[in-house]
Write a protein that holds these residues in place. Structure first.
Motif, PDB file in Angstrom:
ATOM      1  N   PHE A  10     -25.754   4.327  25.680  1.00 11.43           N
ATOM      2  CA  PHE A  10     -25.337   5.400  24.777  1.00 11.43           C
ATOM      3  C   PHE A  10     -25.180   6.704  25.566  1.00 11.43           C
ATOM      4  O   PHE A  10     -24.168   7.388  25.469  1.00 11.43           O
ATOM      5  CB  PHE A  10     -26.370   5.582  23.653  1.00 11.43           C
ATOM      6  CG  PHE A  10     -26.115   6.786  22.802  1.00 11.43           C
ATOM      7  CD1 PHE A  10     -25.205   6.736  21.757  1.00 11.43           C
ATOM      8  CD2 PHE A  10     -26.757   7.996  23.056  1.00 11.43           C
ATOM      9  CE1 PHE A  10     -24.946   7.868  20.984  1.00 11.43           C
ATOM     10  CE2 PHE A  10     -26.507   9.123  22.288  1.00 11.43           C
ATOM     11  CZ  PHE A  10     -25.600   9.060  21.243  1.00 11.43           C
ATOM     12  N   LYS A  11     -26.185   7.009  26.360  1.00  3.58           N
ATOM     13  CA  LYS A  11     -26.174   8.287  27.091  1.00  3.58           C
ATOM     14  C   LYS A  11     -25.026   8.353  28.099  1.00  3.58           C
ATOM     15  O   LYS A  11     -24.304   9.348  28.175  1.00  3.58           O
ATOM     16  CB  LYS A  11     -27.515   8.495  27.813  1.00  3.58           C
ATOM     17  CG  LYS A  11     -28.659   8.752  26.848  1.00  3.58           C
ATOM     18  CD  LYS A  11     -29.987   8.773  27.574  1.00  3.58           C
ATOM     19  CE  LYS A  11     -31.133   8.797  26.576  1.00  3.58           C
ATOM     20  NZ  LYS A  11     -32.423   8.504  27.174  1.00  3.58           N
ATOM     21  N   ILE A  12     -24.856   7.297  28.879  1.00  2.00           N
ATOM     22  CA  ILE A  12     -23.813   7.382  29.909  1.00  2.00           C
ATOM     23  C   ILE A  12     -22.409   7.362  29.286  1.00  2.00           C
ATOM     24  O   ILE A  12     -21.480   7.982  29.788  1.00  2.00           O
ATOM     25  CB  ILE A  12     -23.965   6.314  31.032  1.00  2.00           C
ATOM     26  CG1 ILE A  12     -23.919   4.897  30.502  1.00  2.00           C
ATOM     27  CG2 ILE A  12     -25.248   6.524  31.812  1.00  2.00           C
ATOM     28  CD1 ILE A  12     -24.098   3.834  31.586  1.00  2.00           C
ATOM     29  N   ARG A  62     -21.692   8.760  26.416  1.00  2.01           N
ATOM     30  CA  ARG A  62     -21.483  10.126  25.900  1.00  2.01           C
ATOM     31  C   ARG A  62     -20.968  11.046  27.006  1.00  2.01           C
ATOM     32  O   ARG A  62     -20.147  11.926  26.756  1.00  2.01           O
ATOM     33  CB  ARG A  62     -22.791  10.682  25.328  1.00  2.01           C
ATOM     34  CG  ARG A  62     -23.256   9.960  24.093  1.00  2.01           C
ATOM     35  CD  ARG A  62     -22.529  10.386  22.861  1.00  2.01           C
ATOM     36  NE  ARG A  62     -23.103  11.595  22.308  1.00  2.01           N
ATOM     37  CZ  ARG A  62     -22.680  12.156  21.188  1.00  2.01           C
ATOM     38  NH1 ARG A  62     -21.678  11.616  20.525  1.00  2.01           N
ATOM     39  NH2 ARG A  62     -23.241  13.249  20.734  1.00  2.01           N
ATOM     40  N   ALA A  63     -21.468  10.845  28.217  1.00  2.00           N
ATOM     41  CA  ALA A  63     -20.985  11.659  29.341  1.00  2.00           C
ATOM     42  C   ALA A  63     -19.489  11.396  29.550  1.00  2.00           C
ATOM     43  O   ALA A  63     -18.700  12.324  29.752  1.00  2.00           O
ATOM     44  CB  ALA A  63     -21.773  11.342  30.604  1.00  2.00           C
ATOM     45  N   GLU A  99     -17.352  10.265  27.314  1.00  4.44           N
ATOM     46  CA  GLU A  99     -16.638  10.785  26.135  1.00  4.44           C
ATOM     47  C   GLU A  99     -16.398  12.301  26.281  1.00  4.44           C
ATOM     48  O   GLU A  99     -15.298  12.801  26.062  1.00  4.44           O
ATOM     49  CB  GLU A  99     -17.490  10.475  24.895  1.00  4.44           C
ATOM     50  CG  GLU A  99     -17.074  11.168  23.619  1.00  4.44           C
ATOM     51  CD  GLU A  99     -16.090  10.376  22.788  1.00  4.44           C
ATOM     52  OE1 GLU A  99     -15.684   9.291  23.234  1.00  4.44           O
ATOM     53  OE2 GLU A  99     -15.701  10.863  21.719  1.00  4.44           O
ATOM     54  N   LEU A 138     -23.208  18.802  28.732  1.00  3.19           N
ATOM     55  CA  LEU A 138     -23.460  17.424  29.158  1.00  3.19           C
ATOM     56  C   LEU A 138     -24.792  16.932  28.579  1.00  3.19           C
ATOM     57  O   LEU A 138     -24.886  15.814  28.064  1.00  3.19           O
ATOM     58  CB  LEU A 138     -23.480  17.346  30.690  1.00  3.19           C
ATOM     59  CG  LEU A 138     -23.765  15.960  31.266  1.00  3.19           C
ATOM     60  CD1 LEU A 138     -22.596  15.010  31.005  1.00  3.19           C
ATOM     61  CD2 LEU A 138     -24.021  16.031  32.769  1.00  3.19           C
ATOM     62  N   MET A 144     -24.639  16.424  24.779  1.00  5.26           N
ATOM     63  CA  MET A 144     -23.940  15.178  24.427  1.00  5.26           C
ATOM     64  C   MET A 144     -24.806  13.949  24.681  1.00  5.26           C
ATOM     65  O   MET A 144     -24.836  13.019  23.896  1.00  5.26           O
ATOM     66  CB  MET A 144     -22.649  15.044  25.254  1.00  5.26           C
ATOM     67  CG  MET A 144     -21.453  15.769  24.703  1.00  5.26           C
ATOM     68  SD  MET A 144     -20.863  15.128  23.124  1.00  5.26           S
ATOM     69  CE  MET A 144     -19.820  13.759  23.644  1.00  5.26           C
ATOM     70  N   MET A 145     -25.498  13.959  25.828  1.00  6.65           N
ATOM     71  CA  MET A 145     -26.234  12.753  26.220  1.00  6.65           C
ATOM     72  C   MET A 145     -27.548  12.576  25.456  1.00  6.65           C
ATOM     73  O   MET A 145     -27.996  11.465  25.227  1.00  6.65           O
ATOM     74  CB  MET A 145     -26.525  12.780  27.723  1.00  6.65           C
ATOM     75  CG  MET A 145     -25.295  12.549  28.579  1.00  6.65           C
ATOM     76  SD  MET A 145     -25.621  12.695  30.338  1.00  6.65           S
ATOM     77  CE  MET A 145     -26.420  11.128  30.691  1.00  6.65           C
TER      78      MET A 145
END
Lengths: 450, 92
Positions: A246-248, A250-251, A253, B85, B88-89
Motif C-alpha cells: 500500500f505504502k510503496i 501510494r508513492a 501514485e 510523500l 500519501m504513504m
C-alpha cells in the motif's frame, strides 16, 4: 509534526537501505496522426513527436525524483504498435528504417528504451504484421533501444499457432545475428495496452493521445518486512505485505499523478509489479526464501508466489484508483540474483518456472536456453506459456534467449539491467509434428470453470 | 504565505555536531526549521528535521546536493523529501 519520526524513518530507509524506487515512468504516445504516404515525411513526424515529448518527460521526472527523494530509474516511451501505422509502407527495408528512426529519437532524448515495435496477431496476421515479424532479426540486432512485442493469443480469440511458429524461427535468426536482440522482444497472450515495463510496452489503440504510466518497484522493501516477522502464519504474512505494498504504491501514485499533471497529459496507471534487479537485496526470489523456502523452486514455491502476488494486488488496489499494466510479480531469471542462484544450484528448472508463472504474470522472462534448441521447441515453450494466459484470463509472456554455442550449465552475461542468464535445460523430446499442424487454438469456454 | 515543507532525515552512527552542522546549513540558506526529533531506530541513530524552504536562497537541487555532500563528509545518510510523500504513504 503530523508525521511521526518512525514514519519518516520507515520511508527514508526504504529508499536508502532497501532499494525502493520508481522503476519506470513510461509515456505512451499515439502515432496514428503521423501516418503519411510520403515515407520521409512520416519518419520526420514520428521523430519529432517522440523527441519533443520524451525530452520533457526526462527533465520533469528528474525534477520530481529530487523533490520526493525517490529515484526514478528509467524514463521510457511506448508508441502505437508500429504495424498499425505502416500500412502504406509494407516493406522490410522501410520497417528497418522506421526502427532506426525510433532508436535515434530515443537516443537523442535520453530515453533508454522505446517500446511498441510490434503487432497484435492473436486472431491472424495482416501483410504488415508479417513484414514486421520478418524484419525483427535485423531490427533487434541492429538497433539499441527499440523493444518489440507480438500479441499472439487472447482469451477471446484463442492462440495463433502460426504466429508462434514464425516467432520461434525469428528468435533463432535474431540470436545468430546478435544474441542480446532476443532480450528486447516479448511474445504475449492478453498483452495489456498500458504496460509501462519493457520489453513489452506499447501504447494501445484504446488509449488517448498520451498516457503516463508508472511502474513501481520494491522487492527489497517487502523482503525487509518479511524478515522482521519470521514466525507469523500466512494470514498475518499476507497482511504485512499488503500494508507495505500500500505504502510503496501510494508513492508511485503521488509521483505519477504529479508528473502527468506537469507534462499536461492524462495519468494512466500504476503497475503494481514487484520488479527485481540484480542489485543485492532487490530480489523477488529472496522474498520467497524469507518466507521459509530453502531455495526458490523447492516444493511450495508456487503457493508462495500465489500468496505474494495476491497480497501485492490487494495492498496496491487499495492505494491507487488506477491499477493496470501487468501488475504481477516479475520472476525474470537473469535480472534476479536469487533466481540465478536457484537455477545454478539445481533448485529451479524450466518446468517449475512455468508452474510459477501460472499464478503470477508475467510469464517466462529473461531465461537462456541452448543455441541448438530447435525452432519448433522454442515455439512450443512459447505456446505452453501463452496457453496458460489464454485459458486463465491473464497476461503471460515469454522472453527467451537461445544462446548460440552455449549448453546447460554455461551462462551469458548481458550486463546492466538485463543481468546474467544461466543456460537452462530444455526437454529433448520433439514437439515438431504437433507444432507443424499450425492454425489457431480456439478460444476457451468461459463457463464450466472447474 | 503558504509554506513549502520538507523532511530531512539523517541515518547512521551518532556523533557530535550533527544538529549544529545541519541547522547551520539551514540558517545559511534562509530555511526555517519547524520541528526536530531524534532517536534510535533498528540500531541506527535517526534524526528528522521538518523544514520550510519557501524563502530558501537556493533551489531544492542545490540544497539537496549540499546535504548529500555534508552526509558524505561526516559518514551519514542524509535525505530530503517533500512532506506530501509521507502524507500519501502513511495516511489513508
Amino acid at each position: 509534526m503530523t508525521i511521526t519520526t518512525d514514519e519518516v524513518y520507515e520511508t527514508a530507509s526504504m529508499i536508502l537501505q532497501q532499494n525502493l524506487d520508481i522503476r519506470t515512468t513510461t509515456l505512451g504516445i499515439n502515432l496514428m496522426d503521423c501516418i503519411d504516404t510520403d515515407f520521409e515525411k512520416f519518419k520526420t513526424k514520428v521523430y519529432d513527436k517522440i523527441q519533443n515529448n520524451a525530452s520533457k518527460l526526462v527533465s520533469e521526472a528528474d525534477r520530481l525524483g529530487l523533490k520526493y527523494g525517490v529515484p526514478i530509474v528509467n524514463k521510457r516511451i511506448s508508441v502505437t504498435p508500429i504495424s498499425l501505422i505502416m500500412g502504406t509502407h509494407p516493406t522490410k527495408e522501410k520497417f528497418i528504417e522506421i526502427a532506426e528512426t525510433l532508436d535515434k529519437a530515443a537516443k537523442d532524448s535520453g530515453i533508454d528504451f522505446i517500446g511498441g515495435f510490434g503487432a497484435l496477431v492473436h486472431k491472424g496476421q495482416t501483410k504488415c504484421d508479417s513484414v514486421l515479424i520478418d524484419s525483427l532479426p535485423d531490427v533487434l540486432s541492429s538497433t539499441e533501444r527499440v523493444c518489440s512485442f507480438i500479441n499472439a493469443g487472447s482469451n477471446i480469440a484463442g492462440l495463433n499457432l502460426d504466429a508462434v511458429n514464425e516467432i520461434g524461427r525469428m528468435l533463432k535468426k535474431t540470436a545468430e545475428k546478435n544474441v542480446i536482440g532476443c532480450a528486447k522482444f516479448v511474445v504475449f497472450a492478453n498483452a495489456p495496452e498500458d504496460n509501462p515495463f519493457m520489453a513489452g510496452a506499447f501504447h494501445g489503440v484504446g488509449e488517448p493521445d498520451f498516457s503516463l504510466n508508472i511502474g513501481i518497484s520494491g522487492p527489497g522493501v517487502v523482503k525487509h518486512v518479511v524478515d522482521k516477522h519470521p514466525d507469523c502464519d500466512l494470514t498475518a504474512l499476507s497482511e504485512i505485505i499488503k500494508r507495505t505494498v500500500f505504502k510503496i504504491t501510494r508513492a508511485g501514485e503521488l509521483i505519477g499523478r504529479e508528473l502527468a499533471n506537469n507534462l499536461g497529459v492524462p495519468f494512466g496507471i500504476v503497475d503494481l509489479s514487484l520488479a527485481p534487479t540484480t542489485a543485492a537485496g532487490d530480489s523477488v526470489a529472496n522474498i520467497l526464501e524469507s518466507f521459509g523456502l530453502e531455495k526458490v523452486g523447492a516444493h511450495g514455491s508456487t503457493m508462495a508466489v500465489a500468496l505474494l502476488i495476491n497480497a501485492v494486488k490487494k495492498g496496491g488496489a487499495m492505494a491507487s484508483g488506477n491499477i493496470g499494466g501487468l501488475s504481477g510479480t516479475f520472476i525474470p531469471v537473469s535480472e534476479d540474483l536469487g533466481m540465478i542462484d536457484a537455477v545454478e544450484k539445481g533448485a529451479l528448472n524450466l518446468d517449475k518456472l512455468e508452474a510459477l508463472t501460472a499464478v503470477c504474470s508475467v510469464g517466462l522472462d529473461m531465461f537462456a536456453i541452448p543455441g541448438d534448441t530447435p525452432a519448433e521447441t522454442i515455439s512450443a515453450i512459447i505456446a505452453d506459456e501463452l496457453a496458460i494466459g489464454v485459458v486463465n484470463n491473464k497476461t503471460t509472456g515469454v522472453r527467451v534467449i537461445p544462446v548460440p554455442g552455449k549448453k546447460p550449465g554455461d551462462s551469458i552475461d548481458f550486463g546492466g539491467l538485463l543481468g546474467r542468464a544461466p543456460v537452462m535445460k530444455v526437454n529433448r523430446f520433439s514437439s515438431a509434428a504437433f507444432m507443424k499442424r499450425g492454425g489457431r487454438m480456439p478460444a476457451p469456454i468461459t463457463s464450466l470453470r472447474n | 504565505m503558504e509554506k513549502e515543507l520538507l523532511f530531512i532525515t539523517v541515518i547512521g552512527e551518532d556523533q557530535k555536531g550533527i544538529v549544529a552542522k545541519i541547522s547551520g546549513l539551514m540558517f545559511d540558506n534562509c530555511i526555517n526549521i519547524e520541528d526536530i526529533d531524534m532517536g534510535v531506530k533498528e540500531g541506527y541513530f535517526v534524526m528528522t528535521m521538518f523544514v520550510d524552504i519557501k524563502e530558501s536562497k537556493k533551489p531544492l537541487a542545490d540544497i539537496s546536493d549540499e546535504l548529500k555532500k555534508l552526509g558524505k563528509d561526516i559518514g551519514l545518510n542524509i535525505q530530503i523529501q517533500h512532506e506530501n510523500l509521507f502524507k500519501m504513504m502513511h495516511r489513508v
